[in-house]
Each structure stands twice: as C-alpha cells, then as structure tokens.
Design a protein around this motif. Structure first.
Motif, PDB file in Angstrom:
ATOM      1  N   TYR A  66       0.858  -1.363   0.168  1.00  0.00           N
ATOM      2  CA  TYR A  66       0.337  -0.142   0.015  1.00  0.00           C
ATOM      3  C   TYR A  66       1.077   1.308   0.096  1.00  0.00           C
ATOM      4  O   TYR A  66       0.364   2.233  -0.990  1.00  0.00           O
ATOM      5  CB  TYR A  66      -0.891   0.055   1.285  1.00  0.00           C
ATOM      6  N   GLY A  67       1.661   1.206   0.830  1.00  0.00           N
ATOM      7  CA  GLY A  67       2.990   2.717   1.077  1.00  0.00           C
ATOM      8  C   GLY A  67       3.478   2.834  -0.326  1.00  0.00           C
ATOM      9  O   GLY A  67       3.821   4.022  -0.615  1.00  0.00           O
ATOM     10  N   TYR A 121       3.008   5.607  -2.513  1.00  0.00           N
ATOM     11  CA  TYR A 121       4.406   6.937  -2.868  1.00  0.00           C
ATOM     12  C   TYR A 121       4.616   6.763  -4.384  1.00  0.00           C
ATOM     13  O   TYR A 121       4.753   8.296  -4.992  1.00  0.00           O
ATOM     14  CB  TYR A 121       5.992   6.090  -2.425  1.00  0.00           C
ATOM     15  N   GLY A 130      -0.985   3.457   2.596  1.00  0.00           N
ATOM     16  CA  GLY A 130      -0.434   4.649   2.841  1.00  0.00           C
ATOM     17  C   GLY A 130      -0.064   5.147   4.378  1.00  0.00           C
ATOM     18  O   GLY A 130       0.768   5.519   4.646  1.00  0.00           O
ATOM     19  N   SER A 182       1.450   5.334   7.645  1.00  0.00           N
ATOM     20  CA  SER A 182       2.250   6.160   8.131  1.00  0.00           C
ATOM     21  C   SER A 182       2.407   6.551   9.601  1.00  0.00           C
ATOM     22  O   SER A 182       2.913   7.450  10.796  1.00  0.00           O
ATOM     23  CB  SER A 182       2.453   7.766   7.146  1.00  0.00           C
TER      24      SER A 182
END
Length: 135
Positions: free
Chosen positions: A5-6, A10, A67, A71
């Motif tokens: 996902y991140g 990104y 993401g 975080s």
C-alpha cells in the motif's frame, strides 16, 4: 501487504513531483492531495460511465489511504492514531461500496471526511517545523 500500500501510494505521488524535496510532513500532504485528486477523478469517471477508469481511480485512492494508515505513528498519540486508523479504514470500505454500487455520494462522503483532515494537517506544518528547528 502493508508495504505494498505505502509503496503504491508513494509511486502515485512521486509521479507528481516534489517527493524528492519533501519532508515527512510534506509527503503526507502530498498523499492526501493525491487521494483527493483521485476522488475527483473517480466521481467524474463514474458520472460518465467509464467503469474501468473509475475502478482504477478508486483503487489508487484506497492504496493511498493504506499508505496514510501505514504512516501513522502510534507512539505519538495512541488514541488519535487509533481513531485516524479506523477512519482511514472506514473510508476505504466506503470507496469499495462506491465502486460496487456506482454511488457518487459515497465518493463525496469520503472526500468530505478527508478534506478537513488534510486542511488540519497543513495547518500544523509551521508548528512541526518550529519544533524541529528548536530540537
């Protein structure tokens, strides 16, 4: 799976530029902006009956929300982080429903939930910069 996902979020934001010079606070802002942009596109595709493009925009937004969830720093404020995590999860589920039901009102709901978070996040940027400079 969380890494995917991140990384996907990104990659989506990276294509817009600014990532290389952004601080962590700026990166989160870029992710939120990217999500909001995808919501606008998803709604437009939905209204035009462009099923594949709608699905792609919604999928990208869900990846960005993932993401944002990745975080979150639970050490910062566990209660707030838990609430944000739940809210991001809720938004992702609503987007899945929007896609399945072809319901633009659900996309608007998510946008109306995310926009104030983004606006608040942007407002704390100067305070975060001052703290970092003082440390």
């Amino acid at each position: 799976m969380a890494f995917g996902y991140g990384a996907g979020a990104y990659q989506q934001i990276r294509s817009h530029g600014g990532v290389e010079s952004a601080d962590p606070h700026g990166l989160i802002t870029l992710l939120m902006d990217g999500a909001l942009e995808r919501l606008v596109k998803a709604r437009a595709h939905m209204l035009r009956g462009e099923v594949a493009a709608k699905g792609e925009a919604i999928t990208r937004c869900i990846e960005i929300l993932g993401g944002l969830r990745d975080s979150l720093d639970a050490k910062a404020d566990p209660v707030l982080v838990g609430r944000l995590d739940s809210l991001y999860d809720y938004m992702s589920r609503r987007l899945l429903q929007a896609n399945l039901r072809d319901d633009a009102s659900l996309i608007e709901e998510v946008s109306n939930l995310l926009q104030p978070i983004r606006d608040s996040w942007v407002q704390i940027a100067p305070a975060a910069s001052r703290r970092a400079a003082g440390a």
